[in-house]
Motif scaffolding. Structure first.
Motif, PDB file in Angstrom:
ATOM      1  N   GLU A  74       3.285   5.264  14.171  1.00  0.00           N
ATOM      2  CA  GLU A  74       2.134   5.832  13.468  1.00  0.00           C
ATOM      3  C   GLU A  74       0.946   4.877  13.533  1.00  0.00           C
ATOM      4  OE1 GLU A  74       1.629   8.370   9.435  1.00  0.00           O
ATOM      5  OE2 GLU A  74       2.449   6.353   9.175  1.00  0.00           O
ATOM      6  N   LEU A 106       0.973  10.254  21.749  1.00  0.00           N
ATOM      7  CA  LEU A 106       2.029  10.095  20.735  1.00  0.00           C
ATOM      8  C   LEU A 106       3.411  10.285  21.347  1.00  0.00           C
ATOM      9  CD1 LEU A 106       0.444  11.994  17.695  1.00  0.00           C
ATOM     10  CD2 LEU A 106       0.589   9.523  18.053  1.00  0.00           C
ATOM     11  N   TYR A 132      -4.215  13.367  23.029  1.00  0.00           N
ATOM     12  CA  TYR A 132      -3.659  12.606  21.905  1.00  0.00           C
ATOM     13  C   TYR A 132      -2.184  12.944  21.710  1.00  0.00           C
ATOM     14  CZ  TYR A 132      -3.422  10.487  17.251  1.00  0.00           C
ATOM     15  OH  TYR A 132      -3.083   9.711  16.174  1.00  0.00           O
ATOM     16  N   HIS A 133      -1.804  14.214  21.917  1.00  0.00           N
ATOM     17  CA  HIS A 133      -0.400  14.616  21.828  1.00  0.00           C
ATOM     18  C   HIS A 133       0.428  13.872  22.873  1.00  0.00           C
ATOM     19  CE1 HIS A 133       3.102  17.167  22.870  1.00  0.00           C
ATOM     20  NE2 HIS A 133       3.167  17.311  21.535  1.00  0.00           N
ATOM     21  N   GLY A 160      -0.562   5.114  16.880  1.00  0.00           N
ATOM     22  CA  GLY A 160      -1.314   6.355  16.994  1.00  0.00           C
ATOM     23  C   GLY A 160      -2.683   6.251  16.347  1.00  0.00           C
ATOM     24  N   TYR A 192       8.541  12.679  19.665  1.00  0.00           N
ATOM     25  CA  TYR A 192       7.695  12.409  18.512  1.00  0.00           C
ATOM     26  C   TYR A 192       8.267  13.086  17.267  1.00  0.00           C
ATOM     27  CZ  TYR A 192       3.677  12.296  15.390  1.00  0.00           C
ATOM     28  OH  TYR A 192       2.868  12.087  14.297  1.00  0.00           O
ATOM     29  N   LYS A 228       9.562  11.148  14.060  1.00  0.00           N
ATOM     30  CA  LYS A 228       8.769  11.399  12.866  1.00  0.00           C
ATOM     31  C   LYS A 228       9.659  11.771  11.685  1.00  0.00           C
ATOM     32  CE  LYS A 228       4.893  14.219  11.230  1.00  0.00           C
ATOM     33  NZ  LYS A 228       3.954  15.301  11.573  1.00  0.00           N
TER      34      LYS A 228
END
Length: 311
Positions: free
Chosen positions: A140, A115, A111-112, A143, A126, A130
């Protein structure tokens, strides 16, 4: 040997049948062990109804899709290996990329990674995006969508596997108070005894013991190879909370729910201790005509036990 008193054979059976080194040879050995310990009779608890009487008279039972069963953990499977997670996240990223052309072609293992790959496609990391970037809400949203698709992929794998077979469920005993209470209308129903073992045919070979566990043990490495053996393992493993059912399952080809499956003529029918007179007379008539032995369950209060008395 009695299934009720000897369950250690199940560990050897499971290793041979579903273990990491299973083969046609080990599965044949597992089948021999299973046959040795298979009960001489299997029991199906029923409520008194027109459909149940018809099934007894015409020698069939209804099979069901496991996804319709009442156990919320039915067919539990755990995606724990890095290989499986990488496989799924790459599929999720590729799926996102197919509808968001600006996303770059990049390997995605977690998942990292997902993103970061979305952020790189936006021209930064990221963390940078962010902090303060007009495109962060879109990133977002992507994601969140990716996480949803990840969970949907796992659910899809489970549902497809759950419905690879239809199943009829049986109990290894006819005197289970909880089974009479839950599945035979609080003792107002009846129980059918089938001799599946002596047939030694496809029905026998496709009937398997349920393995009761205190946690989910089925873990997969490759989501693209969830084969019939994996599905069968999934569908014969249940929580210890269900062990009182002493369940065996017969597997059939996939069909709509409540599909009629041919069964041998019942060897015996057991009437519940509270069966209504009209239901008792109906079952007696069917059993006498088909030459099926008939019994009535009688509670022995001093021992908290049910015994079968011939009628």
């Amino acid at each position: 040997m009695s299934y009720r008193n000897n369950t250690s054979w199940l560990e050897e059976y499971e290793e041979l049948m579903f273990g990491p080194s299973h083969s046609e040879q080990t599965m044949s050995q597992a089948a021999d062990i299973k046959y040795q310990y298979m009960p001489n009779m299997f029991f199906k608890y029923r409520s008194c109804s027109k459909n149940a009487f018809e099934a007894l008279e015409q020698d069939f039972l209804f099979s069901s899709q496991p996804s319709k069963f009442n156990d919320i953990f039915e067919g539990a499977i755990e995606i724990v290996s890095e290989k499986a997670e990488r496989n799924i996240y790459q599929k999720v990223y590729n799926s996102l990329k197919s509808t968001n052309r600006f996303l770059a072609d990049r390997p995605t293992h977690s998942y990292h990674d997902l993103l970061e790959n979305i952020a790189i496609s936006f021209g930064g990391s990221y963390q940078d995006i962010k902090q303060n970037h007009p495109l962060f809400p879109l990133m977002e949203t992507l994601g969140i969508e990716a996480k949803r698709r990840f969970n949907d992929t796992i659910s899809s794998i489970q549902n497809n596997a759950r419905n690879m077979y239809n199943i009829c469920c049986f109990c290894a005993t006819n005197d289970s108070e909880t089974m009479w209470a839950y599945y035979a209308d609080s003792h107002e129903g009846f129980c059918i005894g089938y001799d599946i073992k002596s047939l030694n045919n496809n029905l026998t070979h496709l009937t398997f013991p349920v393995l009761y566990k205190d946690h989910c043990t089925l873990q997969i490495d490759d989501i693209d190879h969830v084969d019939s053996s994996v599905c069968m393992h999934m569908l014969t493993e249940k929580s210890l909370a269900w062990r009182h059912e002493k369940e065996w399952r017969t597997f059939f080809p996939p069909n709509p729910p409540n599909h009629k499956e041919s069964m041998p003529t019942a060897k015996a029918v057991y009437l519940g201790a509270r069966i209504l007179p009209e239901s008792e007379e109906c079952l007696k008539e069917i059993c006498n005509r088909k030459q099926i032995r008939i019994y009535k369950m009688v509670p022995i209060i001093s021992e908290y036990k049910l015994i079968a008395i011939p009628l």
